[in-house]
Scaffold this motif. Structure first.
Motif, PDB file in Angstrom:
ATOM      1  N   GLN A   1      16.886 -28.095  12.094  1.00 42.05           N
ATOM      2  CA  GLN A   1      16.576 -27.242  10.945  1.00 42.05           C
ATOM      3  C   GLN A   1      15.900 -28.057   9.843  1.00 42.05           C
ATOM      4  O   GLN A   1      14.882 -27.634   9.289  1.00 42.05           O
ATOM      5  N   ASP A   2      16.443 -29.214   9.545  1.00 44.59           N
ATOM      6  CA  ASP A   2      15.887 -30.071   8.504  1.00 44.59           C
ATOM      7  C   ASP A   2      14.446 -30.448   8.835  1.00 44.59           C
ATOM      8  O   ASP A   2      13.533 -30.287   8.005  1.00 44.59           O
ATOM      9  N   ASP A   3      14.222 -30.924  10.037  1.00 42.79           N
ATOM     10  CA  ASP A   3      12.893 -31.358  10.475  1.00 42.79           C
ATOM     11  C   ASP A   3      11.878 -30.218  10.450  1.00 42.79           C
ATOM     12  O   ASP A   3      10.797 -30.343   9.878  1.00 42.79           O
TER      13      ASP A   3
ATOM     14  N   VAL B   1      12.033 -27.042   9.104  1.00 43.11           N
ATOM     15  CA  VAL B   1      11.826 -26.325   7.836  1.00 43.11           C
ATOM     16  C   VAL B   1      11.113 -27.225   6.833  1.00 43.11           C
ATOM     17  O   VAL B   1      10.202 -26.777   6.127  1.00 43.11           O
ATOM     18  N   ALA B   2      11.488 -28.496   6.760  1.00 42.59           N
ATOM     19  CA  ALA B   2      10.792 -29.414   5.851  1.00 42.59           C
ATOM     20  C   ALA B   2       9.307 -29.479   6.201  1.00 42.59           C
ATOM     21  O   ALA B   2       8.450 -29.499   5.307  1.00 42.59           O
ATOM     22  N   ASP B   3       8.998 -29.485   7.494  1.00 42.44           N
ATOM     23  CA  ASP B   3       7.600 -29.549   7.932  1.00 42.44           C
ATOM     24  C   ASP B   3       6.807 -28.341   7.440  1.00 42.44           C
ATOM     25  O   ASP B   3       5.747 -28.499   6.838  1.00 42.44           O
ATOM     26  N   VAL B   4       7.317 -27.130   7.668  1.00 40.48           N
ATOM     27  CA  VAL B   4       6.560 -25.936   7.265  1.00 40.48           C
ATOM     28  C   VAL B   4       6.550 -25.753   5.750  1.00 40.48           C
ATOM     29  O   VAL B   4       5.642 -25.132   5.203  1.00 40.48           O
ATOM     30  N   ALA B   5       7.551 -26.309   5.074  1.00 44.78           N
ATOM     31  CA  ALA B   5       7.634 -26.199   3.612  1.00 44.78           C
ATOM     32  C   ALA B   5       6.837 -27.288   2.906  1.00 44.78           C
ATOM     33  O   ALA B   5       6.652 -27.221   1.687  1.00 44.78           O
ATOM     34  N   GLY B   6       6.415 -28.297   3.654  1.00 43.50           N
ATOM     35  CA  GLY B   6       5.703 -29.411   3.036  1.00 43.50           C
ATOM     36  C   GLY B   6       6.608 -30.254   2.154  1.00 43.50           C
ATOM     37  O   GLY B   6       6.181 -30.784   1.126  1.00 43.50           O
ATOM     38  N   ARG B   7       7.866 -30.385   2.563  1.00 43.72           N
ATOM     39  CA  ARG B   7       8.851 -31.143   1.795  1.00 43.72           C
ATOM     40  C   ARG B   7       9.379 -32.301   2.623  1.00 43.72           C
ATOM     41  O   ARG B   7       9.323 -32.284   3.854  1.00 43.72           O
ATOM     42  N   GLU B   8       9.946 -33.288   1.945  1.00 42.97           N
ATOM     43  CA  GLU B   8      10.611 -34.375   2.652  1.00 42.97           C
ATOM     44  C   GLU B   8      11.927 -33.853   3.224  1.00 42.97           C
ATOM     45  O   GLU B   8      12.603 -33.013   2.626  1.00 42.97           O
ATOM     46  N   GLN B   9      12.297 -34.365   4.358  1.00 40.49           N
ATOM     47  CA  GLN B   9      13.561 -33.969   4.963  1.00 40.49           C
ATOM     48  C   GLN B   9      14.745 -34.426   4.115  1.00 40.49           C
ATOM     49  O   GLN B   9      14.717 -35.503   3.511  1.00 40.49           O
TER      50      GLN B   9
ATOM     51  N   THR C   1      16.193 -38.023   4.916  1.00 40.37           N
ATOM     52  CA  THR C   1      15.720 -39.230   4.247  1.00 40.37           C
ATOM     53  C   THR C   1      15.774 -39.102   2.732  1.00 40.37           C
ATOM     54  O   THR C   1      16.161 -40.050   2.049  1.00 40.37           O
ATOM     55  N   ALA C   2      15.418 -37.953   2.204  1.00 39.58           N
ATOM     56  CA  ALA C   2      15.349 -37.774   0.748  1.00 39.58           C
ATOM     57  C   ALA C   2      16.709 -37.949   0.075  1.00 39.58           C
ATOM     58  O   ALA C   2      16.777 -38.437  -1.057  1.00 39.58           O
ATOM     59  N   GLN C   3      17.764 -37.546   0.748  1.00 40.92           N
ATOM     60  CA  GLN C   3      19.098 -37.622   0.150  1.00 40.92           C
ATOM     61  C   GLN C   3      19.972 -38.718   0.764  1.00 40.92           C
ATOM     62  O   GLN C   3      21.184 -38.743   0.537  1.00 40.92           O
ATOM     63  N   GLY C   4      19.362 -39.606   1.531  1.00 42.06           N
ATOM     64  CA  GLY C   4      20.066 -40.771   2.040  1.00 42.06           C
ATOM     65  C   GLY C   4      21.015 -40.543   3.205  1.00 42.06           C
ATOM     66  O   GLY C   4      21.838 -41.412   3.516  1.00 42.06           O
ATOM     67  N   TYR C   5      20.895 -39.412   3.877  1.00 40.75           N
ATOM     68  CA  TYR C   5      21.808 -39.150   4.998  1.00 40.75           C
ATOM     69  C   TYR C   5      21.549 -40.068   6.182  1.00 40.75           C
ATOM     70  O   TYR C   5      22.485 -40.431   6.903  1.00 40.75           O
ATOM     71  N   ALA C   6      20.309 -40.464   6.405  1.00 37.52           N
ATOM     72  CA  ALA C   6      20.020 -41.380   7.514  1.00 37.52           C
ATOM     73  C   ALA C   6      20.848 -42.655   7.371  1.00 37.52           C
ATOM     74  O   ALA C   6      21.446 -43.129   8.344  1.00 37.52           O
TER      75      ALA C   6
ATOM     76  N   ASP D   1      15.898 -43.987  15.923  1.00 37.06           N
ATOM     77  CA  ASP D   1      14.769 -43.957  15.000  1.00 37.06           C
ATOM     78  C   ASP D   1      15.083 -42.956  13.896  1.00 37.06           C
ATOM     79  O   ASP D   1      15.764 -41.953  14.135  1.00 37.06           O
ATOM     80  N   ILE D   2      14.580 -43.204  12.708  1.00 38.43           N
ATOM     81  CA  ILE D   2      14.888 -42.360  11.556  1.00 38.43           C
ATOM     82  C   ILE D   2      14.425 -40.911  11.752  1.00 38.43           C
ATOM     83  O   ILE D   2      14.994 -39.992  11.183  1.00 38.43           O
ATOM     84  N   ASP D   3      13.435 -40.702  12.618  1.00 37.56           N
ATOM     85  CA  ASP D   3      12.930 -39.344  12.841  1.00 37.56           C
ATOM     86  C   ASP D   3      13.602 -38.640  14.020  1.00 37.56           C
ATOM     87  O   ASP D   3      13.253 -37.505  14.359  1.00 37.56           O
ATOM     88  N   ALA D   4      14.601 -39.263  14.646  1.00 43.75           N
ATOM     89  CA  ALA D   4      15.296 -38.644  15.779  1.00 43.75           C
ATOM     90  C   ALA D   4      16.008 -37.369  15.328  1.00 43.75           C
ATOM     91  O   ALA D   4      16.645 -37.338  14.274  1.00 43.75           O
TER      92      ALA D   4
END
Length: 167
Positions: free
Chosen positions: A52-54, A56-64, A67-72, A80-83
């Motif tokens: 969902q994060d990956d 929705v962020a993509d179609v919204a043009g937002r950072e996931q 990464t943005a909130q430090g969950y990784a 990998d950070i994009d897994a």
């Protein structure tokens, strides 16, 4: 009711069901796999939130949120950070060992970003092509319904595995 309201309701059900699936479980219960290559509750909820994060962020043009909130960093997973969990091996599934509190926090943060985006989506936006790699090209509406479908399947699986734990 607008199309955005329908989608928000669907995503709210995902969040509520995901939170119910992990509520009051310890890390061992979240990591329980009912068969050697089955997915655990923890992996399923992590994966559905990552998808969902990956997407929705993509179609919204937002950072996931990841990464943005430090969950990784907080999850500290050896990927990998994009897994997002797609195509992971049984050994990788077994490496997702986290607390219910951290999972719940991430799922709710992803949900909040999803709802914030959907509140800005009008019915006409749903016809916007967001992925031309498919034939036919994928529209925003199709992508969002696809995420809902995938997430609902995984949250149902998590609830099933929780039921196998008993109690």
């Amino acid at each position: 009711m607008t199309p955005a309201h329908v989608l928000i309701d669907a995503f709210e059900r995902i969040e509520q069901s995901g939170l119910s699936a992990i509520e009051d479980l310890d890390e061992a219960q979240l990591a329980h796999r009912p068969a050697p290559d089955a997915n655990s509750i923890g992996w399923l909820v992590w994966h559905l939130a990552r998808v969902q994060d990956d997407h929705v962020a993509d179609v919204a043009g937002r950072e996931q949120v990841w990464t943005a909130q430090g969950y990784a960093e907080r999850f500290g997973l050896p990927f990998d950070i994009d897994a997002i969990g797609y195509g992971q091996t049984s050994e990788e599934v077994d490496r997702v060992r986290v607390s219910a509190e951290l999972l719940a926090s991430y799922l709710s943060a992803v949900h909040a970003q999803t709802v914030a985006y959907l509140e800005s989506v009008g019915g006409e936006d749903l016809d916007r092509v967001v992925d031309t790699r498919w034939d036919p090209p994928v529209t925003l509406g199709v992508r969002l319904v696809s995420v809902v479908n995938d997430d609902l399947q995984h949250v149902g699986q998590a609830a099933y595995v929780r039921g196998l734990l008993g109690g």
